[in-house]
Design an enzyme around this catalytic site. Structure first.
Site, PDB file in Angstrom:
ATOM      1  N   ASP A  93       1.293  -1.349   1.772  1.00  0.00           N
ATOM      2  CA  ASP A  93       0.813  -1.820   0.481  1.00  0.00           C
ATOM      3  C   ASP A  93       1.637  -1.214  -0.642  1.00  0.00           C
ATOM      4  OD1 ASP A  93      -0.677  -3.089  -1.450  1.00  0.00           O
ATOM      5  OD2 ASP A  93      -2.051  -1.400  -1.640  1.00  0.00           O
TER       6      ASP A  93
ATOM      7  N   ASP B 298       7.730  -6.462  -6.375  1.00  0.00           N
ATOM      8  CA  ASP B 298       6.785  -6.266  -5.282  1.00  0.00           C
ATOM      9  C   ASP B 298       7.310  -6.888  -3.992  1.00  0.00           C
ATOM     10  OD1 ASP B 298       4.626  -5.792  -3.706  1.00  0.00           O
ATOM     11  OD2 ASP B 298       3.287  -7.218  -4.703  1.00  0.00           O
TER      12      ASP B 298
END
Ligand code: NAG
Ligand code: NAG
Ligand code: NAG
Length: 444
Positions: free
Chosen positions: A118, A326
């Site tokens: 994550d 990301d």
């Protein structure tokens, strides 16, 4: 002044350093497993077509940022992670939806565990016995009693209060509590354990005294193949994998994500393995806002020679660090005002109005051989990143679709399709991110 807490930090750093020496140059690489595209992923369905998998990834990408990851007010800096009033940390990225998995081993003897990565959070935790509330998991839950290297952390141990604000004390043990944007959460005890990576060279890399969460109560997860979560985010998140490896890896890491069509052999590189060089390397500074993602400054996007400057109705977007990078999210999300200009330039360049996919909301084209797709370039401060057609347009059941959407009231984000076949290096000391076009299926 030397406080006891400083001393034990020094001790932790030293033990990591000593170990780096034992391992030679301190550089190594591990495999990242794409949830949908990698044949090594337990979620890979060989009966599905590539288009089905792409559709799954897009859908997940949308739910990763849906609901959560919303901006509440324009006065708040674009931070997707905040410590809440209670002091425990809540990331506003959803736990669901990180695209990559990783194999790690913990304990002695090492127990191999597949975990989710994550990018929006900064702690590593695995489901851990005794379970108060564990989600259903295909493999047996990690049991600290079967590991000789597991060491509970007393709450007066500096790592408990110095490394993160989300720690508290429970029966003298250090308790962590992390919440994600979709209201899922993991609560348990922080422990020192030996972490081992199966490096791509075949040589195991051992990290002793790694602070990891032993999660007894993990709610809101439905990921039976994933034993936990490894946070790759940073900022003040000193519990993240990257921060804890800091000295050993000279605060450098990189990744090379293969084209969605190929699916396997994604690499995550640490330390000297992460360094990239060459004339075609471009670099841009990043900033971190509290914990979580890394933020770049996007000046403009070009569609062929037409430059569309960054613009957004959110005042805070005008500042440095207006876009998060990301690796965990598939699509790129841009401010609505800017996106609509890009959309019209793309329509002009392809000489077609295309259509909006009802399934994904993306701008798509029924392309034939004669369709000319425009070159799209992202202009970050000091770095022009020229995308390939594969970075910009995604082959889906609807046709070829622009890999980019309006962020609406969500955060602006540079997703992983745009990063495929780039070597992307993060240098945390120099505070810059570098890009180099690379055939990632050949990257060693
Ligand atoms: C991850 O570990 C499992 C064993 O727990 C192994 O079967 C699998 O092949 C590994 N996957 C990769 C991509 O290394
Ligand atoms: C945060 O801490 C408070 C008080 O300790 C607790 O009630 C709450 O459940 C915690 N977790 C989240 C995700 O807010
Ligand atoms: C896109 O870039 C390539 C290589 O730089 C060039 O050959 C091509 O003509 C460009 N396409 C357009 C539409 O300008």
């Amino acid at each position: 002044m030397t406080t006891p807490s400083r001393l034990s930090l020094v001790f932790i750093l030293l033990s990591v350093l000593v170990h780096a020496d034992a391992n030679g140059n301190g550089g190594f690489s591990v495999h990242l497993i794409h949830r949908d595209f990698s044949p090594n992923s337990p979620y890979f369905n060989s009966l599905e077509t590539h288009h089905d998998r792409v559709q799954t990834a897009i859908r997940r990408s949308i739910s990763r940022t849906n609901g959560a990851f919303k901006r509440s007010s324009s006065s708040v800096a674009s931070s997707p992670t905040n410590a809440n009033q209670n002091g425990n940390i809540t990331t506003t990225l959803n736990a669901i939806g990180g695209d990559y998995l990783m194999n790690i081993s913990i304990g002695t003897p090492p127990r191999q565990l597949l975990v989710s990565t994550d990018t929006g959070s900064s702690i590593a935790w695995v489901q851990c016995k005794p379970c108060q509330d564990c989600y259903e998991q295909n493999e047996p839950v990690f049991d600290p009693r079967e590991s000789s290297s597991y060491k509970s952390i007393h709450c007066l141990t500096p790592v408990c209060f110095e490394l993160s604000e989300s720690m508290s004390c429970e029966n003298k043990l250090c308790k962590y509590d992390i919440g994600y944007g979709d209201k899922s959460s993991s609560i348990g005890h922080l422990a020192f354990e030996t972490l081992t990576f199966d490096s791509t060279s075949g040589r195991p890399v051992k990290i002793p005294q790694f602070a990891i969460g032993c999660g007894h109560s993990n709610e809101g997860f439905k990921d039976a193949y994933s034993n936990g979560m490894v946070g790759l985010g940073t900022g003040t998140g000193k519990l993240s994998l990257i921060s804890q490896l800091g000295a050993k890896i000279d605060s450098k890491f990189s990744y090379c994500l293969v084209d969605a069509d190929i699916g396997s052999s994604n690499k995550f590189n640490f330390g000297s393995h992460a360094e990239i060089t060459g004339k075609d390397v471009v670099s841009t500074p990043f900033i971190t806002v509290e914990e979580g993602l890394y933020y770049l400054t996007l000046k403009a996007v070009s569609v062929n020679d037409n430059r569309i400057p960054f613009k957004s109705k959110y005042e805070s977007d005008g500042q440095e660090g207006n876009i998060a990078i990301d690796s965990g999210t598939t699509l790129t999300l841009l401010p609505e005002e800017m996106y609509s200009d890009i959309e019209s330039e793309v329509k002009k360049a392809t000489n077609s109005d295309g259509f909006i996919s009802s399934e994904t909301g993306l701008l798509c084209f029924k392309a034939d051989k004669n369709t000319k797709f425009p070159n799209i370039t992202f202009h970050f401060t000091g770095a022009d990143v020229k995308l390939t057609d594969e970075n910009s347009f995604l082959s889906t059941p609807d046709g070829l679709c622009l890999n980019c959407r309006s962020a609406g009231d969500r955060h602006v984000l540079y997703g992983n399709l745009a990063q495929m076949d780039f070597l992307v290096e993060y240098d945390l000391k120099a505070k810059k991110i570098s890009f180099k076009p690379t055939d990632c299926s050949k990257h060693k």
